[in-house]
Write a protein that holds these residues in place. Structure first.
Motif, PDB file in Angstrom:
ATOM      1  N   GLU A 251      60.286  -2.625 -12.308  1.00 52.72           N
ATOM      2  CA  GLU A 251      61.265  -1.588 -12.000  1.00 52.72           C
ATOM      3  C   GLU A 251      62.093  -1.198 -13.222  1.00 52.72           C
ATOM      4  O   GLU A 251      63.156  -0.598 -13.101  1.00 52.72           O
ATOM      5  CB  GLU A 251      62.188  -2.082 -10.882  1.00 52.72           C
ATOM      6  CG  GLU A 251      61.452  -2.326  -9.568  1.00 52.72           C
ATOM      7  CD  GLU A 251      62.344  -2.901  -8.489  1.00 52.72           C
ATOM      8  OE1 GLU A 251      63.248  -3.712  -8.831  1.00 52.72           O
ATOM      9  OE2 GLU A 251      62.169  -2.539  -7.318  1.00 52.72           O
ATOM     10  N   ALA A 252      61.582  -1.523 -14.409  1.00 50.14           N
ATOM     11  CA  ALA A 252      62.369  -1.312 -15.628  1.00 50.14           C
ATOM     12  C   ALA A 252      62.369   0.138 -16.108  1.00 50.14           C
ATOM     13  O   ALA A 252      63.124   0.466 -17.031  1.00 50.14           O
ATOM     14  CB  ALA A 252      61.840  -2.216 -16.751  1.00 50.14           C
ATOM     15  N   LYS A 253      61.563   1.006 -15.527  1.00 53.50           N
ATOM     16  CA  LYS A 253      61.498   2.406 -16.009  1.00 53.50           C
ATOM     17  C   LYS A 253      62.861   3.057 -15.863  1.00 53.50           C
ATOM     18  O   LYS A 253      63.442   3.136 -14.781  1.00 53.50           O
ATOM     19  CB  LYS A 253      60.457   3.187 -15.199  1.00 53.50           C
ATOM     20  CG  LYS A 253      60.243   4.613 -15.687  1.00 53.50           C
ATOM     21  CD  LYS A 253      59.484   4.624 -16.996  1.00 53.50           C
ATOM     22  CE  LYS A 253      59.142   6.056 -17.410  1.00 53.50           C
ATOM     23  NZ  LYS A 253      60.317   6.806 -17.867  1.00 53.50           N
ATOM     24  N   GLY A 254      63.373   3.534 -16.992  1.00 55.97           N
ATOM     25  CA  GLY A 254      64.685   4.167 -17.002  1.00 55.97           C
ATOM     26  C   GLY A 254      64.594   5.675 -17.166  1.00 55.97           C
ATOM     27  O   GLY A 254      63.506   6.266 -17.129  1.00 55.97           O
ATOM     28  N   ALA A 255      65.745   6.307 -17.370  1.00 56.15           N
ATOM     29  CA  ALA A 255      65.795   7.765 -17.508  1.00 56.15           C
ATOM     30  C   ALA A 255      65.134   8.230 -18.794  1.00 56.15           C
ATOM     31  O   ALA A 255      64.672   9.366 -18.887  1.00 56.15           O
ATOM     32  CB  ALA A 255      67.246   8.236 -17.468  1.00 56.15           C
ATOM     33  N   ALA A 258      64.899   4.727 -24.287  1.00 54.34           N
ATOM     34  CA  ALA A 258      65.952   3.789 -24.674  1.00 54.34           C
ATOM     35  C   ALA A 258      66.378   2.938 -23.489  1.00 54.34           C
ATOM     36  O   ALA A 258      66.521   1.706 -23.596  1.00 54.34           O
ATOM     37  CB  ALA A 258      67.140   4.546 -25.257  1.00 54.34           C
ATOM     38  N   ALA A 259      66.566   3.579 -22.334  1.00 56.12           N
ATOM     39  CA  ALA A 259      66.984   2.842 -21.139  1.00 56.12           C
ATOM     40  C   ALA A 259      65.882   1.892 -20.677  1.00 56.12           C
ATOM     41  O   ALA A 259      66.155   0.752 -20.288  1.00 56.12           O
ATOM     42  CB  ALA A 259      67.350   3.820 -20.022  1.00 56.12           C
ATOM     43  N   THR A 260      64.641   2.343 -20.725  1.00 59.68           N
ATOM     44  CA  THR A 260      63.519   1.492 -20.321  1.00 59.68           C
ATOM     45  C   THR A 260      63.429   0.259 -21.198  1.00 59.68           C
ATOM     46  O   THR A 260      63.237  -0.864 -20.717  1.00 59.68           O
ATOM     47  CB  THR A 260      62.199   2.286 -20.393  1.00 59.68           C
ATOM     48  OG1 THR A 260      62.266   3.411 -19.516  1.00 59.68           O
ATOM     49  CG2 THR A 260      61.015   1.413 -19.997  1.00 59.68           C
TER      50      THR A 260
END
Length: 493
Positions: A251-255, A258-260
Motif C-alpha cells: 500500500e506504499a503507492k503515494g501521490a 517522492a511520497a512512494t
C-alpha cells in the motif's frame, strides 16, 4: 504379383499449437518491430541474431535436469552425421532470446564491448500444451544490457521502453511503465521476520493483491481464507504483526514518486538490503526525470510484484491503460505488454563469474493486438498494381510497364495466370487488393496508349452511384503510354 498400396495423402493442416501468417499480418508485425528497432538503435543498442538451435546444456537451468532434457522444448539427439556435432548431444529450438544471449556473452566476451547492449527479435518455440491464445511458436522482442551493475542501465531500459511504445503509436496517457525493486521486497521480508522456507509462499500471496485486496492478502499471509467456491485456502502462517510490513509495502503507492519512496523506506524498517533497494529506486526516478521521462510515463509502483522470484534488483513492466471491449462486450483495461528487470547469473554458468545484466521483453503479439484495438494497425495493406495481359505474344511490353512502375517506387506485377478470360484477371486483381489495373490490347498498343482502371473508385461507384453519376466520373481512363507512371501515381496518391 501384389500391387503396391498407395500412400495416404498427407493432411493439409497446420500442426496443433502453430499458425500461419499471411501478407497483412506479416507486414503489420514487421512495421511495428521496425519502429521499435529504430528506437533501440537511437539508444545505442545493436541488433543480434542467434541460431534458432542451441545445445540443451547452453539453454540452462530453466529446463529439467536429467531424466527428460527435452521436456518443455523441441529437442533431439545428434546422430553421427559427417561434419555434425557429437553423436548423443541434445539440441533444442530456443525457448526464449535470453538463453542465447547468455551463450553469446560468454562465447564472445573477449570481443564484445563491455557493457554490451543488444536487441533481438524473432520466433521462439515451447513444447507446451497449446490453448486459446497460447501457441507453441511466437515472437519475442528483447533488449538487454550485459556487464553494467549501475542502475543507470535500468533507468535507460525503462526510458527506452517508454520511447518504444510511443514509437509504435501509443499516446502518452495510454501507457505507463511501472518500476519496483526485488531488494525492497527482500527488506520487507526481513523486517517481517519471514523465514526462508516461507518466503516463496509470501511472494505467491503478494502476487494476488490485485485480485483479493488488502484483507484477502492479510488472510492468505496469516490463517487462510475461503475462495469464491467455498474451498479453504491455507495461509502462510504469519502473525498479523509480521504481515504488517508486507501490507505496508503493497500500500506504499503515494501521490508521487517522492511520497512512494518515503512510504517504502518506512516499510523496510531497519533492513540494509531494503534501504539499498529504495535508494536504487530513488536514483532511477531521478535519472528518468533528467531524461525527460515524467511520472505520467514511468512511475515507482510497489504493486509490480510479478517476476520477483527471478529478478534480483529493479523490476518493471509496461501497462496499457486504455480500455477495450472483451469478447462479451465488457469494458476492461488492456493490461501489460512488456516486462523485465535486473538479473544475476546470466553468464556465470559458462564462466563462473557473475556478470550483471538488465533487460526487457515486449510481447509482440499482445502489443500488435493493442495497436489494432486502438486503430493504429489493421488497415488494409494496398496490393500491387496489376498489369493485365490481353495478348500472350506481347508479354515483354507488359513486363516493361511493370518495370517502369517499380522503378518509380510503385508496387506492380504482371498477371501470370491464363489470360484467356479477362474477367478472371480482374477477379485476381480484386483478390490481391490491387488499387489499379493496367489494360492494353492491340488497338491501344498501335495508338501508344493504355487504359488505367481505378479499381477502388470503380468498386465505390458500383456500390453507391447512379447510372448518371457513373457516366460523369468513369473509373477507367485512357492515357499515353509515356504518362502511365504519372497517372498511376495520381490515382494511388
Amino acid at each position: 504379383m501384389a500391387k503396391d498400396k498407395k500412400q495416404p495423402r498427407p493432411k493439409a493442416e497446420t500442426p496443433k499449437g502453430f499458425r500461419d501468417y499471411f501478407g497483412q499480418d506479416v507486414t503489420e508485425r514487421r512495421d511495428m518491430l521496425d519502429r521499435i528497432a529504430q528506437v533501440y538503435h537511437r539508444h545505442g543498442f545493436d541488433p543480434l541474431e542467434t541460431s534458432a538451435v542451441e545445445t540443451v546444456e547452453a539453454l540452462g537451468k530453466f529446463l529439467p535436469d536429467v531424466d527428460r532434457p527435452n521436456a518443455g522444448v523441441f529437442a533431439w539427439q545428434e546422430e553421427a552425421v559427417p561434419g555434425g556435432g557429437t553423436a548423443g548431444d541434445w539440441l533444442a529450438l530456443r525457448y526464449d532470446l535470453t538463453a542465447p544471449l547468455a551463450r553469446v556473452a560468454a562465447q564472445y566476451r573477449n570481443d564484445l564491448p563491455s557493457p554490451y547492449r543488444r536487441f533481438a527479435m524473432g520466433p521462439v518455440w515451447r513444447n507446451e500444451k497449446p490453448g486459446p491464445g497460447r501457441f507453441r511458436q511466437f515472437y519475442q522482442c528483447d533488449a538487454d544490457t550485459v556487464g553494467s551493475a549501475s542502475v543507470a542501465a535500468d533507468a535507460e531500459i525503462c526510458g527506452m521502453l517508454a520511447d518504444a511504445l510511443e514509437g509504435v503509436g501509443i499516446d502518452r496517457g495510454d501507457y505507463l511503465v511501472r518500476i519496483n525493486n526485488r531488494k525492497v521486497l527482500n527488506g520487507v521480508l526481513e523486517a517481517a521476520q519471514v523465514r526462508e522456507d516461507q518466503a516463496e509462499d509470501v511472494l505467491r500471496q503478494i502476487d494476488k493483491f490485485d485480485k483479493v485486496g488488502r484483507e484477502g492478502v492479510l488472510a492468505l499471509l496469516t490463517t487462510g481464507r475461503l475462495d469464491d467456491s467455498g474451498a479453504r485456502i491455507d495461509g502462510v502462517g504469519l502473525s498479523e504483526a509480521q504481515a504488517g510490513p508486507v501490507l505496508a509495502f503493497l500500500e506504499a503507492k503515494g501521490a508521487d514518486n517522492a511520497a512512494t519512496l518515503d512510504n517504502l523506506s518506512a516499510a523496510v524498517g531497519g533492513s540494509a538490503i531494503g534501504a539499498e533497494g529504495v535508494d536504487e529506486l530513488r536514483q532511477i526516478a531521478a535519472m528518468l526525470a533528467a531524461m525527460g521521462v515524467a511520472e505520467d510515463r514511468a512511475v515507482i509502483d510497489p504493486a509490480v510484484v510479478r517476476g520477483l522470484g527471478y529478478y534480483t534488483g529493479p523490476v518493471f513492466e509496461a501497462e496499457l491503460t486504455f480500455e477495450i471491449l472483451d469478447e462479451k462486450g465488457r469494458k476492461r483495461q488492456f493490461g501489460s505488454v512488456a516486462g523485465g528487470g535486473r538479473y544475476d547469473g546470466l553468464v556465470e554458468r559458462f564462466t563462473g563469474q557473475k556478470v550483471p545484466a538488465t533487460g526487457v521483453s515486449i510481447g509482440v503479439d499482445r502489443l500488435l493486438a493493442a495497436l489494432r484495438a486502438k486503430g493504429l494497425a489493421g488497415a488494409e495493406v494496398a496490393g500491387p498494381v496489376v498489369v493485365t495481359v490481353m495478348d500472350r505474344d506481347r508479354m515483354s511490353d507488359y513486363q516493361s510497364m511493370a518495370a517502369d512502375l517499380r522503378a518509380a517506387g510503385i508496387r506492380a506485377e504482371v498477371y501470370l495466370g491464363n489470360p484467356k478470360n479477362f474477367g478472371n484477371q480482374l477477379k485476381y486483381a480484386d483478390k490481391r487488393g490491387a488499387p489499379v489495373a493496367i489494360i492494353q490490347g492491340g488497338d491501344e498498343a498501335e495508338r501508344g496508349v493504355v487504359q488505367v482502371k481505378d479499381l477502388i473508385l470503380g468498386a465505390k461507384i458500383a456500390a453507391e452511384a447512379s447510372v448518371e453519376e457513373w457516366k460523369s466520373q468513369p473509373a477507367q481512363t485512357e492515357v499515353a503510354r509515356a504518362d502511365l507512371v504519372a497517372e498511376v501515381r495520381r490515382i494511388i496518391g
